[in-house]
Structure formats: structure tokens, C-alpha cells
Design a protein around this motif. Sequence first.
Motif, mmCIF file in Angstrom:
data_model
loop_
_atom_site.group_PDB
_atom_site.id
_atom_site.type_symbol
_atom_site.label_atom_id
_atom_site.label_comp_id
_atom_site.label_asym_id
_atom_site.label_seq_id
_atom_site.Cartn_x
_atom_site.Cartn_y
_atom_site.Cartn_z
ATOM 1 N N GLY A 177 41.372 56.322 -31.638
ATOM 2 C CA GLY A 177 42.181 57.549 -31.408
ATOM 3 C C GLY A 177 43.694 57.192 -31.229
ATOM 4 O O GLY A 177 43.940 56.293 -32.036
ATOM 5 N N GLU A 178 44.429 57.676 -30.494
ATOM 6 C CA GLU A 178 45.843 57.785 -30.404
ATOM 7 C C GLU A 178 46.379 57.858 -29.095
ATOM 8 O O GLU A 178 45.995 58.800 -28.409
ATOM 9 N N THR A 179 47.510 57.209 -29.035
ATOM 10 C CA THR A 179 48.537 57.787 -27.958
ATOM 11 C C THR A 179 49.520 58.476 -28.133
ATOM 12 O O THR A 179 50.306 58.222 -29.127
ATOM 13 N N LEU A 180 49.629 59.874 -27.571
ATOM 14 C CA LEU A 180 50.580 60.695 -27.978
ATOM 15 C C LEU A 180 52.029 60.133 -27.922
ATOM 16 O O LEU A 180 52.290 59.615 -26.785
ATOM 17 N N ASP A 181 52.986 60.769 -28.651
ATOM 18 C CA ASP A 181 54.449 60.384 -28.409
ATOM 19 C C ASP A 181 54.851 61.415 -27.401
ATOM 20 O O ASP A 181 55.840 62.111 -27.656
ATOM 21 N N ALA A 182 54.542 61.075 -26.225
ATOM 22 C CA ALA A 182 55.080 61.901 -25.117
ATOM 23 C C ALA A 182 54.724 61.184 -23.715
ATOM 24 O O ALA A 182 53.798 60.454 -23.621
ATOM 25 N N GLN A 183 55.437 61.552 -22.816
ATOM 26 C CA GLN A 183 55.412 60.884 -21.406
ATOM 27 C C GLN A 183 55.244 62.064 -20.509
ATOM 28 O O GLN A 183 56.256 62.991 -20.426
ATOM 29 N N ILE A 184 54.436 61.857 -19.685
ATOM 30 C CA ILE A 184 54.360 62.842 -18.382
ATOM 31 C C ILE A 184 54.416 62.075 -17.012
ATOM 32 O O ILE A 184 53.893 60.986 -17.039
ATOM 33 N N VAL A 185 54.813 62.754 -16.141
ATOM 34 C CA VAL A 185 54.807 62.316 -14.640
ATOM 35 C C VAL A 185 54.053 63.207 -13.844
ATOM 36 O O VAL A 185 54.422 64.519 -13.872
ATOM 37 N N ALA A 186 52.663 62.739 -13.342
ATOM 38 C CA ALA A 186 51.980 63.646 -12.549
ATOM 39 C C ALA A 186 52.327 63.391 -11.057
ATOM 40 O O ALA A 186 52.152 62.377 -10.481
ATOM 41 N N THR A 187 52.565 64.496 -10.319
ATOM 42 C CA THR A 187 52.906 64.385 -9.075
ATOM 43 C C THR A 187 52.188 65.312 -8.276
ATOM 44 O O THR A 187 51.816 66.409 -8.627
ATOM 45 N N ASN A 188 51.876 64.953 -6.868
ATOM 46 C CA ASN A 188 51.496 66.050 -5.776
ATOM 47 C C ASN A 188 52.256 66.297 -4.967
ATOM 48 O O ASN A 188 52.788 65.278 -4.212
ATOM 49 N N VAL A 189 52.623 67.523 -4.459
ATOM 50 C CA VAL A 189 53.806 67.795 -3.623
ATOM 51 C C VAL A 189 53.550 68.852 -2.832
ATOM 52 O O VAL A 189 52.811 70.053 -3.310
ATOM 53 N N TYR A 190 53.945 68.972 -1.818
ATOM 54 C CA TYR A 190 54.104 70.110 -0.841
ATOM 55 C C TYR A 190 55.414 70.699 -1.239
ATOM 56 O O TYR A 190 56.419 70.494 -0.846
ATOM 57 N N TYR A 191 55.424 71.970 -1.769
ATOM 58 C CA TYR A 191 56.492 72.975 -1.908
ATOM 59 C C TYR A 191 56.115 74.523 -2.004
ATOM 60 O O TYR A 191 55.246 74.594 -2.370
ATOM 61 N N ASP A 192 57.144 75.304 -1.608
ATOM 62 C CA ASP A 192 56.907 76.761 -1.601
ATOM 63 C C ASP A 192 56.965 77.477 -2.855
ATOM 64 O O ASP A 192 57.840 78.102 -3.061
ATOM 65 N N PHE A 193 55.935 77.197 -3.804
ATOM 66 C CA PHE A 193 55.989 77.965 -4.913
ATOM 67 C C PHE A 193 55.592 79.467 -4.667
ATOM 68 O O PHE A 193 56.194 80.089 -5.556
#
Length: 400
Positions: A177-193
Motif C-alpha cells: 500500500g502507501e503512506t499518503l502525503d499528508a500529516q494529521i495531529v489527533a487530539t482529545n480536548v475539552y472545549y465548548d464547541f
Amino acid sequence: MKKVIIVGAGPSGLILGLLLAKAGIEVELLDAGSEIDKQPRAAHYASPAVYELGRAGVLEDVKERGFQPEGFAWRQLDGTLIAGMSHAVLPIEYPTRMVVLPLDRLGEVLYEHIQRQPTAQVKWSHRVVHVGQDEDCAWVEIETPDGVKRSEADYVIGCDGASSTVRRELFGPEYPGETLDAQIVATNVYYDFDSFGYWDSNTIVDPENWYLAARVTTDGLWRFTYGDKPGLSKEEYLARQPQRYEALLPGNPKPGQYKITNISPYKLQQRCAPSFRVGKILLAADAAHLCNPFGGLGLTGGIADIGSLFDSLIGIHKGLADESILDKYSEIRKRIWTEIIDPISRENFRRLHDQDPTKARENDEFFKLCVKGETDEQVAKDIALGLDIVRHDMTQYYTK
């Protein structure tokens, strides 16, 4: 069938172990970790996954500890709604309506249930290092706190994730397969969306500043996953987090106006093993295939694997099918990844950043379907149950 060894006590392995144990089959679950993985990670279970949670007998507990989302929205960076899909068109009692519970909490539910099964054992700090088979059985070599041991069973199932030892033992280190040319940062956060009118799940469509914000608990925790520059170190991504939050989050908050509980930069993968079966050794979920997280196809597709594999194994156990059904399992689940999961997940990711967000409502075919669903209830229901296509009923291949 007397015994099955499952490598990996994550949610997929636990669901399979629970289903098999309830059918009276001895199950040995082996995991290199010392306890349930406490990382929240993914949280959204679409209808095929909900179906399997129901079969495993844990769905009511999952609903009690989680929640059923109302809908998903796609927005411009300023919050303007592009399109949405509603789960509220399905009654709250609909048997496979989407449910949300972080994976660590699902793991706790599953572990509680499997401990009640007299034919199941979960062995922590048991690292599988080698896998093999002969005409009579499959076997694993395990590093344990008491030394190296060997265990045998009718079948060995690799549910040990993206870095699967079982897959490497079968096919070597390469994961096609492949690694896509993109970077993500996954966070878990308490915020008042909520104060900004956000739905339970919101995806921002933007060439540079795309992201996903999804509620994962009822006490205000959200999964906030955003794109960043490729090629930086983990330390650099962590250092950039405050400025990225201020640029992306509604309200442009400063540190101190939110509370992050987890943060993890990672690459996006689209990969699939050459086969999901080699004799008495099988693969499922992330050990068998990977895709980017946009649309939840990886999690739901992995649990759908488990349902198909369980039906295949139980068909053999009850004398309703011969072992050729395992080749059919491999063929069908690999085809579902190739023809459905891989292309749709790629399109879901492309949709975030590869179009003009101000024209997306009129130009994007999926968004046009969502718009139609705003006034056509049947279309809205079809969209809400759209991932049913990744579930496949293996009982139709029983020969008796």
C-alpha cells in the motif's frame, strides 16, 4: 473446533473472542500489553459495527456509557454550513443506529463481558513472536513473564493491529500500500464547541486548514483532528499545537481556554495484506487492512471483518461449512477493502481539501445527495445507513 488463539486483545480481538466463547469454543487471547489500551482513539461505530456489538451482547452497555449522535456536518472554515447528514431520521430505538464510545471505554466493556465466559482466557504481557502451522494445528511462540512458551489451537487469528506480528510472520515486513502525503495531529480536548452551534461531528472543508471535530463523550470531550505540515518531528508538531488551535478552533482560543487530554501526530495509511488467510492462520481488522480515519471506515470495516470471520468459523464448528469458507472470507473481505473501503476513504479525505469550499455544496456529488436528504426522508435514511455495504453475510456460503 476445540480452541482458537486470538493475537491482540484490542476491541476486534475481544469481540471475536466473546462471540466464539459464547458459542462454547475455547478462546485464548494473547496481548503484549499489560492491560486494556487506555488511548481513546476512534469512537464512532456505524451500523455494521453496531450489528456485531449487538450479536456480542454488549450493545446496551455501549449505549449506556456512550451516546447516539444526531448528525454530521461539513462546514467552511468560518463555520458556514455546507451540508449535513442526519442520524435523527432513524428512531433512537433503531437496532443499528450509530453509537459513539471511545475505543478505550469499549475495551473496558468487552473485557468485563469476556471475563464472564468460562471458555475464554485473556493473557496480558504475552507477546507472540512466532507463528506456524502443520496439518493438525496452528501454533504460536510466546514471550511471557515466565519465559518462552508455545500454544496450539485449531486456528490462530491475527487481530494485533497495524504492526501485526502475525501478518509479518506470514508475509514478511512489507505491508502493501502507501503512506499518503499528508500529516494529521489527533487530539482529545475539552472545549465548548456547542456554543458555536457545532453538531455532534463537524468536518471543515478548506485547502489549508481542514479538520474534524467530533464529540466523543457526554461530558464535553471532543476528538479534534487537524492537518499540519508534513515532514516535521513529533516535538515540532507538539510545539505548533497552540498556534494551530488558535488558527483553527472557533473562537480562536489561547492555551488555558481548553484542556487537551491526548495528542498524537501520525501519518495516513492505505494498505492491505496480500491475503487474509494462509491455512489455519487468519487476519482481521487493522492487521489485514488500513485506511485513513475520515468516514470511520477503518473501525467499522474492521469490526465487519470480525462478523464475517465469526460466521465462517462457526459454520465450520457446526458442520455447516468446510474450510473453503475461510478462503471465501479472505476473498470477500479483501474485495470489500479494494472496491469500497479504500476508494471511499480516499474520496472522503480528498473532499476535505481538494475543492473550493464556497462551491462545494453545488459541485460535490456527495454533498448534493446530503442536500437532497434535507427534504427527502428516505434519502436521509439511506445516507445514515450507507456503510451497510461493508457488512457481508457469510452464512449464505454454508453448504448445509
